[in-house]
Design an enzyme around this catalytic site. Sequence first.
Site, short mmCIF file in Angstrom:
data_model
loop_
_atom_site.label_atom_id
_atom_site.label_comp_id
_atom_site.label_asym_id
_atom_site.label_seq_id
_atom_site.Cartn_x
_atom_site.Cartn_y
_atom_site.Cartn_z
N TRP A 1 -25.69 -65.24 6.79
CA TRP A 1 -25.31 -64.38 5.66
C TRP A 1 -26.28 -63.21 5.49
O TRP A 1 -25.87 -62.06 5.37
CB TRP A 1 -25.25 -65.22 4.38
N HIS B 1 -14.73 -73.92 2.62
CA HIS B 1 -15.21 -72.77 1.85
C HIS B 1 -14.10 -71.71 1.80
O HIS B 1 -14.20 -70.63 2.40
CB HIS B 1 -16.47 -72.22 2.50
N ASP C 1 -16.29 -78.17 0.85
CA ASP C 1 -17.18 -77.05 0.63
C ASP C 1 -18.58 -77.60 0.30
O ASP C 1 -18.76 -78.81 0.09
CB ASP C 1 -16.66 -76.19 -0.52
N TYR D 1 -17.86 -57.61 0.71
CA TYR D 1 -17.30 -57.79 2.05
C TYR D 1 -16.13 -56.86 2.37
O TYR D 1 -15.26 -57.21 3.14
CB TYR D 1 -16.88 -59.25 2.23
N SER E 1 -16.89 -67.33 -3.19
CA SER E 1 -18.26 -67.21 -2.73
C SER E 1 -19.00 -66.13 -3.50
O SER E 1 -19.09 -66.19 -4.73
CB SER E 1 -18.26 -66.97 -1.22
N TYR E 2 -19.53 -65.10 -2.81
CA TYR E 2 -20.25 -64.05 -3.54
C TYR E 2 -19.37 -63.37 -4.58
O TYR E 2 -19.86 -62.93 -5.63
CB TYR E 2 -20.78 -63.01 -2.55
#
Length: 557
Positions: free
Chosen positions: A158, A274, A239, A45, A110-111
């Site tokens: 996403w 999140h 989350d 990102y 996250s990722y």
Amino acid sequence: MTQGLQGRIFRNVKVPMRDGVKLATSVYLPPAEGRFPVVLVRTAYNRVWIYDSFFPAHGMALVAQDCRGRYDSEGDHKPFVSEAEDGFDTLEWIGRQPWCNGSIGMFGDSYLGATQYAVAPMGNKFLKALNPRFMSGDCWKRAYYCDGAFSLALTWSWLCFEEASRTSEANMMPLFNVRELLRKLPIVSLDEASGAGVAASFRDYATRSAYDAQWETLAVRRNYGRFNMPVLVTVGWYDNYAANMAETFVGLRQNAPTPELRDSHRLLIGPWTHGINSSSVLGDLDFGPDATRENDATNRWLDCILHGRSASAFQKAPIRIFVMGLNRWRDEYEWPLQRTRYINYYLRRGGTLDTRPPSGDEEPDRYTYDPADPVPTVGGNHSVGPYNPGLYEFCKPGPLDQKSVEGRADVLTFTSGILERDTEVTGPVLLKLHAASSAVDTDFVAKLTDVYPDGRSINLTEGVIRARFREDVWGRPKLMDPGTVYPFTIDMQATSNVFKKGHRIRVQVTSSNFPLWDRNLNTGHDPATDTEMRVANQTVYHDAARPSHIVLPVIES
């Protein structure tokens, strides 16, 4: 190289991978010359937004890297596919630099957490600490699918807007009427309907609607015993991954190769969705002045471990949770808590919730589920956030008053009497439901809410089960015989909340939560390509032979 206020900066360094692809990397060094521990963040990102002056100010280098095929990095991006090898090669490159002392830690949400899960089992000698935050350890069970239901809002936004090109296009979502767009069928064509063209990864995820070998490769449990470094697992109650990440923490401890490593893992669960919330306010609640106390946990963790101190110097207890209702942090030593009493609260006639089981026949409750008019998502435990601006306006996570959905004819509510004393519920929550449908496949959705004296019904945690996976979420799907009563177990994740004296406990039962999860069209066809809708007549049983009930982990004071 440039000289910044906090140290030396190397921008756009091209780090070579084993296949010759070069990944764009930024390096931030402390002002002084020398060899330092290093903090690595690998992101899909845009690395240019990743900087924290804490690290160079505390004698640590910070390295931020764009993942393969993203932003300034070369190659083609396929989610998760290259992260193990690219992560290993990056660690090797850092470890050989004259400014690295041989100790590297990683963190990220996250990722960025997934990149840590991927590289940890590779056995890199330089990797000394991890802090995966807000990322599922089983992307089939609780991420892009949720107990058989497709996580529509997350996966669409996403893979069609965030991952479908070299740079993010999430800011394009406000140009669409997202609510109407997500109603388009078939689901597999939503990429083209969104202007993203054919998004291969979206179509791949949408069509793999049963557990398979590819989903298995994303299951962290396969590699618990190969994590050879202390891990701080961080997640929020609101989350999508609270229960799963708690299970990951338990799995790491149980499978640790040494007792010392077992005792070094830590779990932190806060009043967050999140990502770590910068204020004490989330949704309709203010969690008070203690809510942000652990917001600097990542910095403290990496500072502690990378400078050679033990995990107990960071936090003595292995677990720290934020207890909502009390609105304070508390240390614990096992998960689930050893002092838990699992108490059944039975769904009873008249919409009541009672610890006394039914003793005879009770007339079941019925409702009609029409996929053309699904129950809208109102708050909840999910990972659709403000970085998806087109979705955020009608898919906000967190605690929100549920009165707008509880007034619907297709939402059943079961409510306890007024509590005479504070009642703490901390741990995994399950709903054991006995139900029948006129359809061969359908969904059952459940929420646990805290009903305030003023009538507000604030959601705590939720779950879904796609009926075809009622026997085994990881197994092969089996359609139902219409009208047959089946037992369903709905995994409602986990929570920690004190229902205060004067409050009530409520359970919602319905069949949709859209667009968080896709609508079950009730046909039994392939969810990705189906365009036919059928109305389903649902029956929920709560008699002596079929005692539907929620299992609450009650903690005695």
